[in-house]
Design a protein around this motif. Sequence first.
Motif, PDB file in Angstrom:
ATOM      1  N   SER A 165       0.811  -1.215   0.000  1.00  0.00           N
ATOM      2  CA  SER A 165       0.000   0.000   0.000  1.00  0.00           C
ATOM      3  C   SER A 165       0.842   1.261   0.000  1.00  0.00           C
ATOM      4  O   SER A 165       1.990   1.279   0.473  1.00  0.00           O
ATOM      5  CB  SER A 165      -0.949   0.005   1.199  1.00  0.00           C
ATOM      6  N   PHE A 166       0.256   2.303  -0.553  1.00  0.00           N
ATOM      7  CA  PHE A 166       0.882   3.615  -0.673  1.00  0.00           C
ATOM      8  C   PHE A 166      -0.041   4.673  -0.083  1.00  0.00           C
ATOM      9  O   PHE A 166      -1.261   4.560  -0.195  1.00  0.00           O
ATOM     10  CB  PHE A 166       1.138   3.953  -2.149  1.00  0.00           C
ATOM     11  N   ASP A 167       0.531   5.689   0.510  1.00  0.00           N
ATOM     12  CA  ASP A 167      -0.240   6.847   0.981  1.00  0.00           C
ATOM     13  C   ASP A 167       0.064   8.022   0.058  1.00  0.00           C
ATOM     14  O   ASP A 167       1.218   8.455  -0.043  1.00  0.00           O
ATOM     15  CB  ASP A 167       0.157   7.230   2.409  1.00  0.00           C
ATOM     16  N   VAL A 168      -0.963   8.534  -0.594  1.00  0.00           N
ATOM     17  CA  VAL A 168      -0.783   9.635  -1.542  1.00  0.00           C
ATOM     18  C   VAL A 168      -1.251  10.919  -0.866  1.00  0.00           C
ATOM     19  O   VAL A 168      -2.444  11.180  -0.740  1.00  0.00           O
ATOM     20  CB  VAL A 168      -1.561   9.379  -2.845  1.00  0.00           C
ATOM     21  N   ASP A 169      -0.290  11.701  -0.388  1.00  0.00           N
ATOM     22  CA  ASP A 169      -0.598  12.915   0.371  1.00  0.00           C
ATOM     23  C   ASP A 169      -0.366  14.175  -0.456  1.00  0.00           C
ATOM     24  O   ASP A 169      -0.981  15.213  -0.207  1.00  0.00           O
ATOM     25  CB  ASP A 169       0.301  13.018   1.601  1.00  0.00           C
ATOM     26  N   ALA A 170       0.591  14.120  -1.379  1.00  0.00           N
ATOM     27  CA  ALA A 170       1.007  15.305  -2.134  1.00  0.00           C
ATOM     28  C   ALA A 170       1.229  16.477  -1.174  1.00  0.00           C
ATOM     29  O   ALA A 170       1.729  16.272  -0.072  1.00  0.00           O
ATOM     30  CB  ALA A 170      -0.001  15.636  -3.222  1.00  0.00           C
ATOM     31  N   GLU A 171       0.827  17.671  -1.565  1.00  0.00           N
ATOM     32  CA  GLU A 171       1.083  18.838  -0.722  1.00  0.00           C
ATOM     33  C   GLU A 171       0.367  18.763   0.623  1.00  0.00           C
ATOM     34  O   GLU A 171       0.779  19.412   1.599  1.00  0.00           O
ATOM     35  CB  GLU A 171       0.650  20.127  -1.440  1.00  0.00           C
ATOM     36  N   SER A 172      -0.713  17.976   0.711  1.00  0.00           N
ATOM     37  CA  SER A 172      -1.487  17.975   1.965  1.00  0.00           C
ATOM     38  C   SER A 172      -0.686  17.405   3.130  1.00  0.00           C
ATOM     39  O   SER A 172      -1.017  17.671   4.290  1.00  0.00           O
ATOM     40  CB  SER A 172      -2.816  17.231   1.778  1.00  0.00           C
ATOM     41  N   ALA A 173       0.372  16.643   2.841  1.00  0.00           N
ATOM     42  CA  ALA A 173       1.237  16.188   3.942  1.00  0.00           C
ATOM     43  C   ALA A 173       1.865  17.371   4.656  1.00  0.00           C
ATOM     44  O   ALA A 173       2.212  17.282   5.829  1.00  0.00           O
ATOM     45  CB  ALA A 173       2.339  15.274   3.401  1.00  0.00           C
ATOM     46  N   TRP A 174       2.013  18.468   3.955  1.00  0.00           N
ATOM     47  CA  TRP A 174       2.738  19.634   4.481  1.00  0.00           C
ATOM     48  C   TRP A 174       1.814  20.743   4.966  1.00  0.00           C
ATOM     49  O   TRP A 174       2.214  21.560   5.797  1.00  0.00           O
ATOM     50  CB  TRP A 174       3.678  20.179   3.395  1.00  0.00           C
ATOM     51  N   THR A 175       0.605  20.794   4.416  1.00  0.00           N
ATOM     52  CA  THR A 175      -0.299  21.882   4.791  1.00  0.00           C
ATOM     53  C   THR A 175      -1.215  21.508   5.954  1.00  0.00           C
ATOM     54  O   THR A 175      -1.856  22.393   6.534  1.00  0.00           O
ATOM     55  CB  THR A 175      -1.179  22.282   3.584  1.00  0.00           C
ATOM     56  N   ALA A 176      -1.281  20.225   6.305  1.00  0.00           N
ATOM     57  CA  ALA A 176      -2.262  19.783   7.296  1.00  0.00           C
ATOM     58  C   ALA A 176      -2.109  20.513   8.619  1.00  0.00           C
ATOM     59  O   ALA A 176      -3.092  20.851   9.270  1.00  0.00           O
ATOM     60  CB  ALA A 176      -2.143  18.271   7.514  1.00  0.00           C
ATOM     61  N   LYS A 177      -0.883  20.755   9.033  1.00  0.00           N
ATOM     62  CA  LYS A 177      -0.684  21.419  10.320  1.00  0.00           C
ATOM     63  C   LYS A 177      -0.575  22.920  10.189  1.00  0.00           C
ATOM     64  O   LYS A 177      -0.722  23.652  11.158  1.00  0.00           O
ATOM     65  CB  LYS A 177       0.579  20.877  10.995  1.00  0.00           C
ATOM     66  N   ASP A 178      -0.257  23.397   8.992  1.00  0.00           N
ATOM     67  CA  ASP A 178      -0.061  24.833   8.800  1.00  0.00           C
ATOM     68  C   ASP A 178      -0.339  25.185   7.345  1.00  0.00           C
ATOM     69  O   ASP A 178       0.558  25.157   6.502  1.00  0.00           O
ATOM     70  CB  ASP A 178       1.383  25.203   9.180  1.00  0.00           C
ATOM     71  N   PRO A 179      -1.605  25.505   7.048  1.00  0.00           N
ATOM     72  CA  PRO A 179      -1.967  25.744   5.641  1.00  0.00           C
ATOM     73  C   PRO A 179      -1.190  26.886   4.995  1.00  0.00           C
ATOM     74  O   PRO A 179      -1.068  26.926   3.761  1.00  0.00           O
ATOM     75  CB  PRO A 179      -3.461  26.048   5.695  1.00  0.00           C
ATOM     76  N   ALA A 180      -0.624  27.788   5.795  1.00  0.00           N
ATOM     77  CA  ALA A 180       0.136  28.893   5.212  1.00  0.00           C
ATOM     78  C   ALA A 180       1.374  28.402   4.472  1.00  0.00           C
ATOM     79  O   ALA A 180       1.937  29.118   3.643  1.00  0.00           O
ATOM     80  CB  ALA A 180       0.535  29.894   6.296  1.00  0.00           C
ATOM     81  N   ARG A 181       1.773  27.185   4.757  1.00  0.00           N
ATOM     82  CA  ARG A 181       2.931  26.650   4.042  1.00  0.00           C
ATOM     83  C   ARG A 181       2.649  26.471   2.554  1.00  0.00           C
ATOM     84  O   ARG A 181       3.568  26.233   1.766  1.00  0.00           O
ATOM     85  CB  ARG A 181       3.360  25.311   4.646  1.00  0.00           C
ATOM     86  N   TYR A 182       1.389  26.570   2.186  1.00  0.00           N
ATOM     87  CA  TYR A 182       1.046  26.456   0.762  1.00  0.00           C
ATOM     88  C   TYR A 182       1.815  27.482  -0.063  1.00  0.00           C
ATOM     89  O   TYR A 182       2.073  27.268  -1.258  1.00  0.00           O
ATOM     90  CB  TYR A 182      -0.456  26.635   0.575  1.00  0.00           C
ATOM     91  N   GLY A 183       2.195  28.583   0.533  1.00  0.00           N
ATOM     92  CA  GLY A 183       2.984  29.594  -0.176  1.00  0.00           C
ATOM     93  C   GLY A 183       4.478  29.339  -0.152  1.00  0.00           C
ATOM     94  O   GLY A 183       5.231  30.028  -0.832  1.00  0.00           O
ATOM     95  N   GLU A 184       4.925  28.354   0.617  1.00  0.00           N
ATOM     96  CA  GLU A 184       6.355  27.992   0.642  1.00  0.00           C
ATOM     97  C   GLU A 184       6.587  26.977  -0.465  1.00  0.00           C
ATOM     98  O   GLU A 184       6.399  25.779  -0.289  1.00  0.00           O
ATOM     99  CB  GLU A 184       6.729  27.438   2.016  1.00  0.00           C
ATOM    100  N   LEU A 185       7.036  27.469  -1.580  1.00  0.00           N
ATOM    101  CA  LEU A 185       6.944  26.659  -2.795  1.00  0.00           C
ATOM    102  C   LEU A 185       7.929  25.502  -2.850  1.00  0.00           C
ATOM    103  O   LEU A 185       7.666  24.510  -3.533  1.00  0.00           O
ATOM    104  CB  LEU A 185       7.084  27.567  -4.016  1.00  0.00           C
TER     105      LEU A 185
END
Lengths: 303, 303, 303, 303
Positions: free
Chosen positions: A46-66
């Motif tokens: 099995s695989f877990d497909v998180d893409a960017e959501s692995a990084w934004t889950a705790k801090d959505p502002a990281r969406y701008g940290e490209l």
Amino acid sequence: MAATDALSAGGLKAGLDALPLLPANRAPLATEYPWPAGQKAAMFLSFDVDAESAWTAKDPARYGELVTMSFGGYEARVGTPKLLQLLRELGLKATFFITGWSVEAHPAMCEAILKDGHEIGHHGFHHVMPQPGDPMLVEEVDRGLETLKRRLGVVPRGYRAPSGEFCEELRVLLKDRGLVYTSSFRDDVRPYRHLLADDTPGLVELPVTACYDDWLLGLSQRYSRHTLLTREQVLSIWTDELEEVRDWGGMVTTVLHPQCSGRPMRLKLLREFLQHTQALKDVWIATGAEIADHFIACEGNAA
Amino acid sequence: MAATDALSAGGLKAGLDALPLLPANRAPLATEYPWPAGQKAAMFLSFDVDAESAWTAKDPARYGELVTMSFGGYEARVGTPKLLQLLRELGLKATFFITGWSVEAHPAMCEAILKDGHEIGHHGFHHVMPQPGDPMLVEEVDRGLETLKRRLGVVPRGYRAPSGEFCEELRVLLKDRGLVYTSSFRDDVRPYRHLLADDTPGLVELPVTACYDDWLLGLSQRYSRHTLLTREQVLSIWTDELEEVRDWGGMVTTVLHPQCSGRPMRLKLLREFLQHTQALKDVWIATGAEIADHFIACEGNAA
Amino acid sequence: MAATDALSAGGLKAGLDALPLLPANRAPLATEYPWPAGQKAAMFLSFDVDAESAWTAKDPARYGELVTMSFGGYEARVGTPKLLQLLRELGLKATFFITGWSVEAHPAMCEAILKDGHEIGHHGFHHVMPQPGDPMLVEEVDRGLETLKRRLGVVPRGYRAPSGEFCEELRVLLKDRGLVYTSSFRDDVRPYRHLLADDTPGLVELPVTACYDDWLLGLSQRYSRHTLLTREQVLSIWTDELEEVRDWGGMVTTVLHPQCSGRPMRLKLLREFLQHTQALKDVWIATGAEIADHFIACEGNAA
Amino acid sequence: MAATDALSAGGLKAGLDALPLLPANRAPLATEYPWPAGQKAAMFLSFDVDAESAWTAKDPARYGELVTMSFGGYEARVGTPKLLQLLRELGLKATFFITGWSVEAHPAMCEAILKDGHEIGHHGFHHVMPQPGDPMLVEEVDRGLETLKRRLGVVPRGYRAPSGEFCEELRVLLKDRGLVYTSSFRDDVRPYRHLLADDTPGLVELPVTACYDDWLLGLSQRYSRHTLLTREQVLSIWTDELEEVRDWGGMVTTVLHPQCSGRPMRLKLLREFLQHTQALKDVWIATGAEIADHFIACEGNAA
């Protein structure tokens, strides 16, 4: 759960005094059913497909940290396509637990997984870690279900907890929503059936094998606290675990992420490990749904 | 201990100025007594059975975090039974230091340990780390004693500090409660007798060997700061330490946890290591009580 | 140093704007003097003897945490005696940088070092890390000097910064107190002479080689963030560094601690590494005083 | 970017609700252009020259901590000269991304890089990590440009983000200032062209390969959370990645730092790795400008 509330109020001693003198997981040991067709052990691939959501889950502002985002974005650009190609070459079907956000943001990646005939499982919507009392628990589950249905036409049978946490409320919720199995707990080497706090049966558990979580083997990101393991080291770990579990007649569950195992050096070792496992001939490499169905059938026969 | 109080008041310089100019542990070096029957060295084979209490000791609210709990729960479901089976196959007796909570929550697991003839030692009740001035020190010791007695009929002779810390108050307390030995300090490769602050003799110490603490070798949990070591790496470390200690005529002490060493890949390497040690023929693999008794007998003969 | 004060006031941008556009260490490159008697490279064999002071320097209240203390106490009970025995067997002299507190608390250990003819260097009194503006700087140096003189009759020529930090104020202070060399900086593979901020010459530097700091190789303590390296791994690292430095005609400096390298498995590998180095025949294994004297003589001849 | 502001206001749920359902990097996959002259893959050989600015960027007061500074200072005294010598011996040209501060403080080091014919790229002035909304973004870029021009006569074509972060504002700024390529993102194994938020084309990206970042392999500093990898381990990782990428027809990008890879043991392994890569004969080892020019030419031919 009143007991849990008491645990966090009134200081350490009061919390410890309030602890139930019972296992946190009261599910009884499952019968050791045989694996299908003479197989000695099973591997839930099995695989877990998180893409960017692995990084934004705790801090959505990281969406701008490209650049941080680009670790996740690798999944859609490179990692998942390369893994799909590998699975095609080896003739293997796997389960991909996908966050709802990833389906919305990267529909082509997810459609390709579906088109190749792999199982798609539920992995939350925003990859929010499910913790006791979390007000987002219901929304994470329901929005994930709605997204998988609307975008992919999928009604998932399996669930893997994002960031690998769980609570009683979630066990009840998943049962209510009709999920069949979860693959999140770390307390067994065989499938078992959950026992809810109200003493009714819960979902089937396909326990996770920690050493197959590629996030812990380095390479996941520059902030990782783990030093990179070499192919030789990972293969030593993975084959040791498999060999011993095979002797025990149990199962292993991989928890691979395309942003880790889709990297060139990791894909190379995964190819080698899967070829090695196939060559054993007596390890059943299967999806979660296949293993859960087998377990449920055995339960039924035994009843 | 008035001196210790002064150390934490008045800022860094005041604390440093108040430091005694004396070793923190004033126990003299013990005589180098020979090991029994021509053995060149000793291995104190011991396990710490914490189960969920390893995780709730600092924050009881984690009891509701079911995946975190499942790392501990693995001990009762799989880890301890598998280790007991291994010890039976190898014909070895070990010491299991068990928290009182684990006895209450997992009585069948603990009864199985007892039934196999292993020594059971004291490991606190809630696995609270014993620190100077901690108001829970007495309760942890007494509730642990009471539980071992009531549930298992055991009056423990040995004690291992949960989370491996100690203080003078605890040394006095354990002596008062009739414990015979501890296995917690890291400052020797031979047994020695503690010297209390009032210059009276304390318990016998069977010092711990840090590199045999499987918690430090990765795999204990997903939050571990340690990267996973392979079997080849662990065996290299463990045999190096044993080989050198054997040349020195000393002892090593394992600090293994069923939630780590009961995992398939870890049990595999433990089997290999124990078989290797047995094949040496001149390393005495023993319980804590056996080693402490031997030391006490040597003390008596020398007196 | 007014410049430094400006760096910590007024926020990040103001601090960055105030940064001098100059190397922090303005010492010119030293001439590449040849090593004595046809040697191709040098190894400064040195140990830091911190004992409990490694643990109390930041928080003296830890003096009451007896297991934490026992990591340091291992030095006096086992580690240092075993290392002295190894050096006798190999016929090697080394430099031991000892904190004043360790001399006071463990005089027999320190007298044994002295008796074996090793050089004793200055390592502070309480192992307080020397930082710019620290009010304890002077006391740490002077109390260390006084203790070495009173207890051991030693006037040290060399200094190693506790916890490996330095500042201009300390460079001036050590020169004023008559120290001849330090071994603390990480910016060269050859000895050089410090240049003080007032453009006068400072002490000789015998730069430290980070990969020979055994504290970074695991095993120092249970809280270490480093995973344990095996003997094979450490030897690979140590011989690689030595081999390349030998080709460069430079020097390496070990920073070993008896609480790490005096452990059985670490002493075993140190023996192997030192024997390997001796067998090369063209690496000068020397004390700090010997290397500093050689450098100073070369400087004199060149002047 | 209004969307980003919304992400950090109003708590976790509000931020998650505001997340766009789109990839953070919307650049389409680039065409798989062939490499020049029958090469199967490319290696962008690049170094980041930070010197002391790697340490002062977050806290300029550390400029007075002379040992910490000496990790950076190693670059000018030893690391960069030794690497330049290696590249001369191997006949290779590389790209050095240099902070403006390093040019000001260590002009001789930078002139030597230039004199050897290597490409010089932009790496900020003070090595401040570029984050969304950072008020220093413009100054970091413009002061870096001004310094490279004034001190070295260089107008850089390439940019690497200090501490490896990026944001939309920076993408626009670099395009405005005439930069041609960046090498900062982690989401591909081929060059691609950025797509800005306003749907206009941005710079060419030469993606970074995380496992070639020597900062993550230990040895960078005593505070590193990473345990030191041996030469054998690093070579296993580096050759695995290269071998797989070569099969894919992609590229790898090294992110080496003279304060790490200029250390003796690291330079030794880099020599071995580069010789190995050269011996393959079909990997194009090139500067960033060469690879970007090739990509742009292919784009032009395809248009």
